[in-house]
Scaffold this motif. Structure first.
Motif, PDB file in Angstrom:
ATOM      1  N   GLU A 157      -3.683  -5.298  -7.874  1.00 54.92           N
ATOM      2  CA  GLU A 157      -2.235  -5.323  -8.067  1.00 54.92           C
ATOM      3  C   GLU A 157      -1.730  -4.347  -9.130  1.00 54.92           C
ATOM      4  OE1 GLU A 157      -4.089  -8.031  -8.020  1.00 54.92           O
ATOM      5  OE2 GLU A 157      -3.370  -9.312  -6.371  1.00 54.92           O
ATOM      6  N   ARG A 158      -2.517  -4.111 -10.179  1.00 52.97           N
ATOM      7  CA  ARG A 158      -2.020  -3.294 -11.280  1.00 52.97           C
ATOM      8  C   ARG A 158      -2.357  -1.803 -11.120  1.00 52.97           C
ATOM      9  NH1 ARG A 158      -5.949  -1.923 -14.938  1.00 52.97           N
ATOM     10  NH2 ARG A 158      -4.370  -1.521 -16.530  1.00 52.97           N
ATOM     11  N   GLY A 194      -6.792  -6.851  -3.825  1.00 59.54           N
ATOM     12  CA  GLY A 194      -6.263  -7.548  -4.983  1.00 59.54           C
ATOM     13  C   GLY A 194      -6.133  -6.645  -6.200  1.00 59.54           C
ATOM     14  N   GLN A 251      -4.753  -1.873  -1.117  1.00 57.89           N
ATOM     15  CA  GLN A 251      -4.510  -2.445  -2.441  1.00 57.89           C
ATOM     16  C   GLN A 251      -4.339  -3.962  -2.350  1.00 57.89           C
ATOM     17  OE1 GLN A 251      -0.591  -1.721  -4.004  1.00 57.89           O
ATOM     18  NE2 GLN A 251      -1.260  -1.908  -6.129  1.00 57.89           N
ATOM     19  N   HIS A 252      -3.537  -4.399  -1.389  1.00 61.93           N
ATOM     20  CA  HIS A 252      -3.263  -5.824  -1.219  1.00 61.93           C
ATOM     21  C   HIS A 252      -4.534  -6.577  -0.838  1.00 61.93           C
ATOM     22  CE1 HIS A 252      -1.233  -9.523  -0.131  1.00 61.93           C
ATOM     23  NE2 HIS A 252      -1.742  -9.449   1.085  1.00 61.93           N
ATOM     24  N   ASP A 275      -8.636  -6.260  -9.882  1.00 65.15           N
ATOM     25  CA  ASP A 275      -7.432  -6.272 -10.707  1.00 65.15           C
ATOM     26  C   ASP A 275      -7.622  -5.541 -12.041  1.00 65.15           C
ATOM     27  OD1 ASP A 275      -9.013  -8.074 -12.090  1.00 65.15           O
ATOM     28  OD2 ASP A 275      -7.700  -9.796 -11.749  1.00 65.15           O
ATOM     29  N   THR A 279      -1.402   1.068   0.361  1.00 66.86           N
ATOM     30  CA  THR A 279      -0.974  -0.170  -0.297  1.00 66.86           C
ATOM     31  C   THR A 279      -1.498  -1.405   0.440  1.00 66.86           C
ATOM     32  OG1 THR A 279       1.145  -0.131   0.900  1.00 66.86           O
ATOM     33  CG2 THR A 279       1.091   0.855  -1.317  1.00 66.86           C
ATOM     34  N   ARG A 280      -1.780  -1.259   1.728  1.00 64.24           N
ATOM     35  CA  ARG A 280      -2.407  -2.373   2.451  1.00 64.24           C
ATOM     36  C   ARG A 280      -3.811  -2.620   1.895  1.00 64.24           C
ATOM     37  NH1 ARG A 280      -2.231  -5.566   6.877  1.00 64.24           N
ATOM     38  NH2 ARG A 280      -4.175  -5.956   7.994  1.00 64.24           N
TER      39      ARG A 280
END
Length: 332
Positions: free
Chosen positions: A101-102, A99, A95-96, A70, A92-93
């Protein structure tokens, strides 16, 4: 200053000896002999676990950098050439799952093996142009897009994943001194997979014109990389003998001999070692070679990192080795 590192790489536990690949039995005798003469002894086989390797490589790089997900400012994914789903976002998967998020997130592709070089360009642009961006994690996946690992007439494909952090902090193994990427659309579909009306088992990567690849593109690549190297070194006040053995991607033992003669330089032994152990890893090749060679480079030494793809695209990157003390307290 932009630094590059830590670098991480993760490979499947399953190792496949090239002579034992079942697909070789389907090849004509001359093709089989060529596959066995490329200088690849074994490849790693992910067997559908490619995404897990990608996540593991990203987490390992973050852990080595002492950075929480993060805290990342940007995340760039150099994905495989055959995504699991059309329309979905692998970037983006990731990214998720991390974690992050920013983080600003983007997928980088379309330049084949040189896609990671394009990611270097984008990362450097973010770090230099955005005062709020100080860390960019580049993650690269390598997975054979079909069941056939022999890519005629070029190489044998292996699987793995890797990641590298680019940062404005002095925490990397290398300083990113300068960088060039060039491309030529005349070769945009020289290698391709016709997939729309075929089941996955029948997908096969084919070269549209082997003579163009072996001769015309080889001559073009020699001219391009020679010119790019000269431009890069000239504008930094260096000559080729100032940078020591060159690092590049891993295609075949014959390719290393060709480039050593064409560029009148030495190819770092790490490249041949990793070719034999892992085969061709697409964009991941240069990260694996760069990390392997780091132990033999003295702080202050310059390194020239070359990359190319039959798309066609070429890159030349000038790096300077940083002191190891900047890694104190970090698990390597």
């Amino acid at each position: 200053m932009i630094t590059l590192g830590p670098v991480s790489s993760v490979f499947p536990e399953t190792s496949c000896a090239v002579p034992e690949l079942t697909e070789l039995a389907e090849l004509p005798a001359e093709r089989r002999a060529h596959a066995l003469a490329l200088g690849v002894d074994t490849v790693r086989c992910a067997e559908g676990a490619g995404e897990e390797l990608t996540v593991a490589a990203a987490e390992q790089a973050l852990r080595r950098a002492g950075l929480a997900a993060d805290q990342l400012d940007a995340l760039l994914l150099v994905g495989g050439r055959a995504p699991r789903y059309l329309m979905a976002s692998e970037a983006t998967r990731l990214q998720h799952r991390l974690g992050a998020e920013r983080a600003f997130v983007a997928g980088v592709g379309e330049l084949g093996c040189a896609s990671i070089s394009a990611a270097f360009t984008l990362a450097a642009g973010l770090l230099r142009g955005d005062a709020h961006c100080g860390t960019v994690l580049i993650v690269a996946a390598a997975a054979a897009p079909t069941r056939f690992r022999y890519r005629a007439p070029m190489t044998v494909l292996g699987d793995g994943a890797g990641a590298v952090l680019l940062s404005t902090a002095k925490t990397g193994r290398y300083q990113l001194v300068d960088h060039l990427v060039r491309s030529d659309g005349k070769y945009s579909d020289l290698f391709r997979i016709d997939y729309r009306d075929l089941p996955h088992r029948d997908w096969r990567e084919e070269c549209a014109d082997e003579a163009t690849y072996s001769f015309r593109l080889a001559v073009e690549s020699r001219k391009r990389l020679s010119s790019m190297n000269s431009e890069l070194l000239d504008r930094n006040g260096l000559r080729l003998h100032d940078v020591g053995p060159v690092l590049m991607q891993n295609l075949s033992a014959g390719a290393f001999s060709f480039w050593a003669e064409a560029l009148q330089t030495r190819i770092d032994p790490a490249c041949r070692h990793n070719l034999a152990a892992y085969g061709h890893l697409g964009s991941l090749d240069v990260l694996v070679n760069l990390e392997a060679a780091a132990a033999h480079r003295t702080p202050g030494d310059y390194t020239l990192l070359l990359n190319s793809s039959p798309v066609a695209a070429w890159s030349s990157t000038l790096l300077r080795r940083l002191p190891d003390r900047e890694y104190e307290g970090i698990e390597l």
